[in-house]
Enzyme design. Structure first.
Site, PDB file in Angstrom:
ATOM      1  N   GLY A  46     -25.094 -34.979  56.476  1.00  0.00           N
ATOM      2  CA  GLY A  46     -26.360 -34.406  56.067  1.00  0.00           C
ATOM      3  C   GLY A  46     -27.518 -35.280  56.516  1.00  0.00           C
ATOM      4  O   GLY A  46     -27.330 -36.480  56.784  1.00  0.00           O
ATOM      5  N   GLN A  51     -35.890 -38.674  56.741  1.00  0.00           N
ATOM      6  CA  GLN A  51     -35.045 -39.699  57.371  1.00  0.00           C
ATOM      7  C   GLN A  51     -35.356 -39.853  58.859  1.00  0.00           C
ATOM      8  O   GLN A  51     -34.966 -40.850  59.471  1.00  0.00           O
ATOM      9  CB  GLN A  51     -33.559 -39.357  57.201  1.00  0.00           C
ATOM     10  CG  GLN A  51     -33.057 -39.540  55.778  1.00  0.00           C
ATOM     11  CD  GLN A  51     -31.577 -39.283  55.698  1.00  0.00           C
ATOM     12  OE1 GLN A  51     -31.151 -38.144  55.592  1.00  0.00           O
ATOM     13  NE2 GLN A  51     -30.777 -40.325  55.775  1.00  0.00           N
ATOM     14  N   CYS A  89     -24.953 -42.978  53.353  1.00  0.00           N
ATOM     15  CA  CYS A  89     -26.193 -42.375  53.838  1.00  0.00           C
ATOM     16  C   CYS A  89     -26.521 -42.981  55.198  1.00  0.00           C
ATOM     17  O   CYS A  89     -26.379 -44.196  55.379  1.00  0.00           O
ATOM     18  CB  CYS A  89     -27.318 -42.661  52.847  1.00  0.00           C
ATOM     19  SG  CYS A  89     -28.918 -42.031  53.345  1.00  0.00           S
ATOM     20  N   LEU A  90     -26.974 -42.150  56.139  1.00  0.00           N
ATOM     21  CA  LEU A  90     -27.313 -42.663  57.472  1.00  0.00           C
ATOM     22  C   LEU A  90     -28.459 -43.675  57.407  1.00  0.00           C
ATOM     23  O   LEU A  90     -28.608 -44.504  58.304  1.00  0.00           O
ATOM     24  CB  LEU A  90     -27.679 -41.512  58.416  1.00  0.00           C
ATOM     25  CG  LEU A  90     -26.524 -40.572  58.797  1.00  0.00           C
ATOM     26  CD1 LEU A  90     -27.027 -39.433  59.672  1.00  0.00           C
ATOM     27  CD2 LEU A  90     -25.402 -41.326  59.487  1.00  0.00           C
ATOM     28  N   HIS A 131     -27.537 -34.937  47.265  1.00  0.00           N
ATOM     29  CA  HIS A 131     -27.985 -36.141  47.981  1.00  0.00           C
ATOM     30  C   HIS A 131     -29.210 -35.823  48.841  1.00  0.00           C
ATOM     31  O   HIS A 131     -30.213 -36.562  48.816  1.00  0.00           O
ATOM     32  CB  HIS A 131     -26.809 -36.645  48.832  1.00  0.00           C
ATOM     33  CG  HIS A 131     -27.106 -37.830  49.696  1.00  0.00           C
ATOM     34  ND1 HIS A 131     -26.485 -39.049  49.521  1.00  0.00           N
ATOM     35  CD2 HIS A 131     -27.935 -37.996  50.761  1.00  0.00           C
ATOM     36  CE1 HIS A 131     -26.932 -39.911  50.435  1.00  0.00           C
ATOM     37  NE2 HIS A 131     -27.809 -39.290  51.202  1.00  0.00           N
ATOM     38  N   GLU A 132     -29.146 -34.727  49.584  1.00  0.00           N
ATOM     39  CA  GLU A 132     -30.236 -34.403  50.524  1.00  0.00           C
ATOM     40  C   GLU A 132     -31.491 -33.939  49.795  1.00  0.00           C
ATOM     41  O   GLU A 132     -32.605 -34.287  50.196  1.00  0.00           O
ATOM     42  CB  GLU A 132     -29.779 -33.342  51.530  1.00  0.00           C
ATOM     43  CG  GLU A 132     -28.592 -33.733  52.403  1.00  0.00           C
ATOM     44  CD  GLU A 132     -28.734 -35.087  53.091  1.00  0.00           C
ATOM     45  OE1 GLU A 132     -29.862 -35.502  53.397  1.00  0.00           O
ATOM     46  OE2 GLU A 132     -27.691 -35.747  53.290  1.00  0.00           O
ATOM     47  N   HIS A 135     -33.373 -36.848  48.721  1.00  0.00           N
ATOM     48  CA  HIS A 135     -34.146 -37.460  49.804  1.00  0.00           C
ATOM     49  C   HIS A 135     -35.560 -36.859  49.857  1.00  0.00           C
ATOM     50  O   HIS A 135     -36.542 -37.575  50.045  1.00  0.00           O
ATOM     51  CB  HIS A 135     -33.484 -37.188  51.165  1.00  0.00           C
ATOM     52  CG  HIS A 135     -32.512 -38.240  51.607  1.00  0.00           C
ATOM     53  ND1 HIS A 135     -32.886 -39.549  51.827  1.00  0.00           N
ATOM     54  CD2 HIS A 135     -31.192 -38.174  51.910  1.00  0.00           C
ATOM     55  CE1 HIS A 135     -31.823 -40.239  52.234  1.00  0.00           C
ATOM     56  NE2 HIS A 135     -30.778 -39.437  52.287  1.00  0.00           N
TER      57      HIS A 135
HETATM   58 NI    NI Z   1     -28.831 -39.822  52.923  1.00  0.00          NI
END
Ligand code: NI
Length: 178
Positions: A46, A51, A89-90, A131-132, A135
């Site tokens: 995701g 991000q 997470c990226l 999670h997204e 963000h």
């Molecule tokens: Ni993330």
């Protein structure tokens, strides 16, 4: 289409609240395509627009590699159940930690044409949606981690040890069977 630079924890853009998408423009379409490309390139499940440094309420998710999901202006309508598991997470490369999430999520969002739809997800998809969406509110999963943030390498080692332990039990069982 292009791969965009993924911002890492400490970059203030990750703590900003993203803004509603009110019209679809060629620029936004390009952003969406780039977000999918970037997520696949980086091996994530995701990615949220902030991000990659853009403060728009846009999320891309794909928990299998074959089920791309685009959520514009997502709004969680319902949650139920609970799952406890490792999350990464990226924007927090090489790290993971245990996070408690609902096991079922129903979300309302807009598609590429800004038509509203609803989506239900369980397990990893439910986890990814939560999670997204967080963000977009400027929050990272690290705020919710139980037991501290760990190195992915350590977790993999632990999992290998756990598997070895299972093997030992399996051997023990077979001895008993005899
Ligand atoms: Ni993330």
């Amino acid at each position: 289409m292009a791969i965009r630079n993924v911002r890492e924890m400490g970059d203030p853009v990750l703590n900003k609240i993203c803004k509603e998408v009110k019209e679809m423009t060629p620029r936004t379409r390009e952003l969406i395509d780039d977000m999918f490309d970037t997520m696949y390139e980086e091996g994530g499940v995701g990615l949220a627009a902030n991000q990659v440094g853009i403060l728009k309420r846009i999320v891309v998710i794909d928990v299998t590699g074959e089920d791309p999901v685009l959520l514009i202006n997502p709004e969680i309508l319902e949650t139920s159940g609970e799952q406890v598991g490792n999350e990464g997470c990226l924007s927090v490369p090489g790290k993971a930690g245990v996070v408690r999430r609902p096991n079922y999520v129903k979300v309302k969002a807009c598609d590429r044409e800004l038509n509203t739809f609803e989506l239900e997800g369980t397990e990893l998809l439910a986890r990814a949606i939560c999670h997204e969406v967080e963000h977009l509110e400027g929050h990272l999963y690290v705020e919710k981690v139980e037991g501290g943030l760990k190195d992915v390498e350590d977790i993999e080692e632990e999992e290998e040890e756990a598997l070895e332990l299972e093997d030992d039990f399996a051997d023990f069982d077979s001895v008993l069977d005899d």
